[in-house]
Motif scaffolding. Structure first.
Motif, PDB file in Angstrom:
ATOM      1  N   PHE A 119       0.839  -1.205   0.000  1.00 38.55           N
ATOM      2  CA  PHE A 119       0.000   0.000   0.000  1.00 38.55           C
ATOM      3  C   PHE A 119       0.872   1.253   0.000  1.00 38.55           C
ATOM      4  CE2 PHE A 119      -1.334   3.348   2.929  1.00 38.55           C
ATOM      5  CZ  PHE A 119      -2.407   3.894   2.232  1.00 38.55           C
ATOM      6  N   TYR A 120       1.850   1.293   0.892  1.00 38.85           N
ATOM      7  CA  TYR A 120       2.742   2.439   1.025  1.00 38.85           C
ATOM      8  C   TYR A 120       3.471   2.724  -0.293  1.00 38.85           C
ATOM      9  CZ  TYR A 120       6.859   5.113   2.392  1.00 38.85           C
ATOM     10  OH  TYR A 120       7.845   6.057   2.455  1.00 38.85           O
ATOM     11  N   GLN A 121       4.001   1.684  -0.912  1.00 39.06           N
ATOM     12  CA  GLN A 121       4.731   1.856  -2.170  1.00 39.06           C
ATOM     13  C   GLN A 121       3.819   2.425  -3.264  1.00 39.06           C
ATOM     14  OE1 GLN A 121       8.025   1.511  -2.520  1.00 39.06           O
ATOM     15  NE2 GLN A 121       8.266   0.796  -0.423  1.00 39.06           N
ATOM     16  N   LYS A 122       2.596   1.917  -3.345  1.00 42.16           N
ATOM     17  CA  LYS A 122       1.647   2.433  -4.344  1.00 42.16           C
ATOM     18  C   LYS A 122       1.275   3.884  -4.055  1.00 42.16           C
ATOM     19  CE  LYS A 122      -1.118  -1.189  -3.901  1.00 42.16           C
ATOM     20  NZ  LYS A 122      -2.322  -2.018  -3.999  1.00 42.16           N
ATOM     21  N   LEU A 123       1.096   4.209  -2.763  1.00 43.80           N
ATOM     22  CA  LEU A 123       0.729   5.573  -2.385  1.00 43.80           C
ATOM     23  C   LEU A 123       1.807   6.571  -2.796  1.00 43.80           C
ATOM     24  CD1 LEU A 123      -1.132   7.594  -0.911  1.00 43.80           C
ATOM     25  CD2 LEU A 123       0.112   7.022   1.194  1.00 43.80           C
TER      26      LEU A 123
END
Length: 157
Positions: A119-123
């Motif tokens: 999630f963090y990487q996509k954000l």
């Protein structure tokens, strides 16, 4: 709104599947007037919608992460874009603009740390953020969707 409306709201917050006849009985009304009050509360936007609350562990949502975000951009354009980006993530179950040191606060629900990292990487790939700080909840001690109703301003005491 009056005390009867407040009682209706309290009971619906506890169980929105309660039969109107049972609800009416508990608040001292007959079924039709009770149903009309519920419809009015919905029309006025007091009741936004009725939902089913799921057990996060039963749907593989075991990890709750509070994500504090700081940004260098405070324009309406950036906020609009950021809100659109956040809207794309079903993992984000709450999203707030804050006062103080933190600009935005997210509550994210995921199955595990690896899912949070994804999630963090996509954000961060979708929008520029100055600082992200993640805090993982160890235990849920209190959780409710019920709003306190003692502060309602009543038309008739």
């Amino acid at each position: 709104m009056d005390k009867i409306d407040r009682r209706i709201l309290r009971l619906l917050q506890e169980d929105s599947t309660i039969a109107v006849a049972d609800l009416a009985k508990k608040v001292g009304l007959s079924t039709t007037p009770c149903w009309r009050r519920i419809q009015k509360l919905e029309e006025d936007g007091v009741i936004r919608k009725r939902v089913a609350l799921l057990n996060p562990e039963k749907v593989n949502g075991r990890v709750t992460v509070f994500v504090s975000i700081r940004t260098n951009s405070h324009s309406m354009e950036w906020l609009k874009r950021f809100a659109e980006v956040i809207g794309e993530f079903p993992e984000v179950v709450e999203f707030y603009r804050m006062s103080g040191d933190i600009d935005y606060l997210l509550r994210v629900v995921v199955p595990d740390i690896a899912a949070y990292d994804a999630f963090y990487q996509k954000l961060i790939a979708k929008i520029e953020i100055r600082d992200v700080s993640s805090t993982f909840a160890m235990e849920r001690i209190k959780y409710t969707t019920e709003l306190p109703l003692d502060y309602m301003v009543l038309d008739k005491p």
